[in-house]
Design a protein around this motif. Structure first.
Motif, PDB file in Angstrom:
ATOM      1  N   LYS A  47     179.741  15.103 -10.893  1.00  0.00           N
ATOM      2  CA  LYS A  47     178.819  15.966 -11.612  1.00  0.00           C
ATOM      3  C   LYS A  47     179.555  16.675 -12.751  1.00  0.00           C
ATOM      4  O   LYS A  47     180.564  17.334 -12.542  1.00  0.00           O
ATOM      5  N   GLY A 255     180.381  22.576  -2.654  1.00  0.00           N
ATOM      6  CA  GLY A 255     179.443  21.543  -2.234  1.00  0.00           C
ATOM      7  C   GLY A 255     180.129  20.571  -1.298  1.00  0.00           C
ATOM      8  O   GLY A 255     181.307  20.709  -0.990  1.00  0.00           O
ATOM      9  N   SER A 257     179.341  16.992   1.731  1.00  0.00           N
ATOM     10  CA  SER A 257     178.412  16.156   2.481  1.00  0.00           C
ATOM     11  C   SER A 257     177.653  16.914   3.558  1.00  0.00           C
ATOM     12  O   SER A 257     176.621  16.443   4.037  1.00  0.00           O
ATOM     13  N   LEU A 259     176.478  20.140   3.176  1.00  0.00           N
ATOM     14  CA  LEU A 259     175.803  21.306   2.613  1.00  0.00           C
ATOM     15  C   LEU A 259     174.377  21.445   3.131  1.00  0.00           C
ATOM     16  O   LEU A 259     173.958  22.550   3.525  1.00  0.00           O
ATOM     17  N   ALA A 260     173.616  20.363   3.146  1.00  0.00           N
ATOM     18  CA  ALA A 260     172.227  20.435   3.609  1.00  0.00           C
ATOM     19  C   ALA A 260     172.162  20.848   5.076  1.00  0.00           C
ATOM     20  O   ALA A 260     171.324  21.677   5.469  1.00  0.00           O
ATOM     21  N   LYS A 263     172.901  24.596   5.371  1.00  0.00           N
ATOM     22  CA  LYS A 263     171.747  25.404   4.981  1.00  0.00           C
ATOM     23  C   LYS A 263     170.713  25.448   6.098  1.00  0.00           C
ATOM     24  O   LYS A 263     170.120  26.503   6.386  1.00  0.00           O
ATOM     25  N   PHE A 277     174.230  30.215  -0.643  1.00  0.00           N
ATOM     26  CA  PHE A 277     174.934  28.972  -0.948  1.00  0.00           C
ATOM     27  C   PHE A 277     174.802  28.726  -2.449  1.00  0.00           C
ATOM     28  O   PHE A 277     173.703  28.513  -2.957  1.00  0.00           O
ATOM     29  N   THR A 278     175.912  28.747  -3.159  1.00  0.00           N
ATOM     30  CA  THR A 278     175.849  28.586  -4.617  1.00  0.00           C
ATOM     31  C   THR A 278     175.944  27.137  -5.053  1.00  0.00           C
ATOM     32  O   THR A 278     175.594  26.813  -6.187  1.00  0.00           O
ATOM     33  N   GLY A 279     176.446  26.239  -4.177  1.00  0.00           N
ATOM     34  CA  GLY A 279     176.802  24.902  -4.619  1.00  0.00           C
ATOM     35  C   GLY A 279     178.041  24.964  -5.501  1.00  0.00           C
ATOM     36  O   GLY A 279     178.709  25.999  -5.598  1.00  0.00           O
ATOM     37  N   ARG A 280     178.371  23.842  -6.131  1.00  0.00           N
ATOM     38  CA  ARG A 280     179.481  23.829  -7.081  1.00  0.00           C
ATOM     39  C   ARG A 280     179.059  24.541  -8.362  1.00  0.00           C
ATOM     40  O   ARG A 280     177.965  24.299  -8.881  1.00  0.00           O
ATOM     41  N   ILE A 281     179.920  25.409  -8.852  1.00  0.00           N
ATOM     42  CA  ILE A 281     179.597  26.205 -10.032  1.00  0.00           C
ATOM     43  C   ILE A 281     180.768  26.162 -11.008  1.00  0.00           C
ATOM     44  O   ILE A 281     181.901  25.876 -10.621  1.00  0.00           O
TER      45      ILE A 281
END
Length: 411
Positions: A47, A255, A257, A259-260, A263, A277-281
């Motif tokens: 990404k 982030g 594998s 992450l979902a 959550k 959860f911010t994810g990759r930033i």
């Protein structure tokens, strides 16, 4: 042209992450460039790094696609086979377009020696093995058994060590693996720790609004995979809330594998606004957010892999002057020293208690943060690792020239 008649040319192969997102590999590449080497990198797309071919800051980057990330055994095999195909294809392309005297392989997996072997046999190319993980221990941690898959990883590791002219280890535990299982001599193994540059990774103001009205803010930075212990952290947060601490927000950055699933677990545990959860930033946002935290946490559980592995998040927290709470692991303690509180391993309640006690003691947090920052400044920061990296390359190139001279080879 022989290697000593021009600037040495390096090809770095990494499968885990794209560059420049992989901070360690990017810092290695730029340090080698600054020392006069010509550097190319083969890595996957990711990404924000989708271009298959580009030049960044003088580094020649060749990227390739990979299948979707998987935690399943067949998924891993498919990923490795696809990666090997692209790495081999691109290595020959780099050979034509850039040339290289050294192939620098970053695991996992321990299969990149298959890419390097033909170049070493045909051209006397030197092979540097940069050991980021110990894959037999990773297998035991994931699957809890020593079956055919485990023994295949042991064999791949042994063959990688056997081909390597030089090994770069990320800590003393990994160095011992190279000396024992790898049967390398002490003068072939160099410890180059993963650590941020303090010029780049430094506190940034402006993140206080991320508290969202909570009194305290606790940060986590890292991969969201099955062995990182983020599920244990979520259960610790539940303990904290049940103990009456509704004044803490947790900001989980990264982030992966799992992450979902994480959550979903947070929702199941009823953590609500207490967890973001911010994810990759982007790095600027990451630094601003972590700088606003009262403390940072590393929930990596005690297991055969984590106990001997150095976690990037620890030294990144230290670079920002943050007090740390983590489980008591050998290399975690070796990295953090007095900058961390060490909880009883794998116990969510113990992790919750340690965090609560530290949140209630701002003076102790400040002293721990300062101790960690001083440790970074004096011994752990990336600037202290560069001389050893360059020494490893001098060793590889000197060995390679001697071997080439004996066999009449030219690079």
């Amino acid at each position: 042209m022989s290697a000593h008649a021009r600037a040495p040319r390096v090809l770095i192969v990494v499968e885990n992450l794209p560059v420049p997102f992989d901070r360690r590999v990017w810092m290695e590449a730029t340090a080698l460039r600054d020392a006069g080497h010509h550097v190319s990198v083969i890595c996957p797309v990711g990404k924000g790094h989708e271009a298959l071919r580009e030049t960044l800051e003088g580094i020649e980057i060749y990227r390739h696609p990979l299948p979707p990330e998987s935690n399943a055994g067949l998924g891993f095999i498919r990923e490795y086979l696809v990666a090997l195909y692209h790495e081999t294809r691109l290595a020959w392309r780099v050979r034509r377009e850039q040339s290289f005297d050294v192939l620098h392989a970053c695991n996992p997996p321990d299969l990149i020696f298959l890419v390097a072997a033909p170049f070493k046999a045909l051209f006397g190319t030197r092979f540097v093995f940069d050991q980021h993980d110990v894959n037999p221990e990773l297998y035991i941690t994931k699957f809890g058994r020593r079956d055919l898959g485990y023994h295949a990883l042991v064999l791949a590791e042994r063959l990688t060590f056997a081909l390597a002219d030089v090994v770069i280890s990320t800590n003393e535990s990994y160095r011992q693996v190279a000396l024992t299982r790898g049967r390398k001599r002490a003068d072939q193994v160099f410890v180059v720790r993963s650590a941020p540059s303090l010029e780049r990774f430094s506190p940034r103001p402006g993140g206080e609004h991320h508290r969202d009205g909570f009194r305290h803010l606790v940060g986590y930075l890292g991969v969201m995979g099955p062995q990182e212990g983020v599920d244990v952290l979520l259960r610790a947060i539940r303990h904290l809330i049940d103990a009456g601490r509704g004044d803490v927000k947790f900001m989980l950055i990264g982030g992966g594998s799992s992450l979902a699933d994480l959550k979903a677990l947070a929702a199941q545990l009823g953590l609500g606004r207490h967890v973001e959860f911010t994810g990759r930033i982007p790095d600027d946002d990451l630094l601003m957010r972590l700088s606003a935290c009262d403390l940072c946490v590393n929930p990596d559980p005690l297991n055969p892999l984590n106990d001997v592995s150095s976690m990037n998040k620890i030294v990144e927290y230290m670079a920002l002057g943050k007090a740390i709470v983590q489980f008591d692991l050998k290399e975690g303690r070796a990295s953090a020293g007095e900058a961390s509180v060490y909880a009883q391993p794998n116990d969510p309640a113990a992790l919750a208690t340690a965090m609560a006690e530290l949140l209630d003691d701002p003076g102790r947090r400040a002293a721990m943060g300062e101790a960690g920052l001083q440790r970074m400044r004096t011994s752990l920061a990336w600037s202290h690792q560069i001389p050893t990296l360059l020494a490893a390359y001098r060793r590889a190139l000197t060995t390679g020239r001697a071997t080439a001279a004996r066999h009449g080879l030219r690079s």
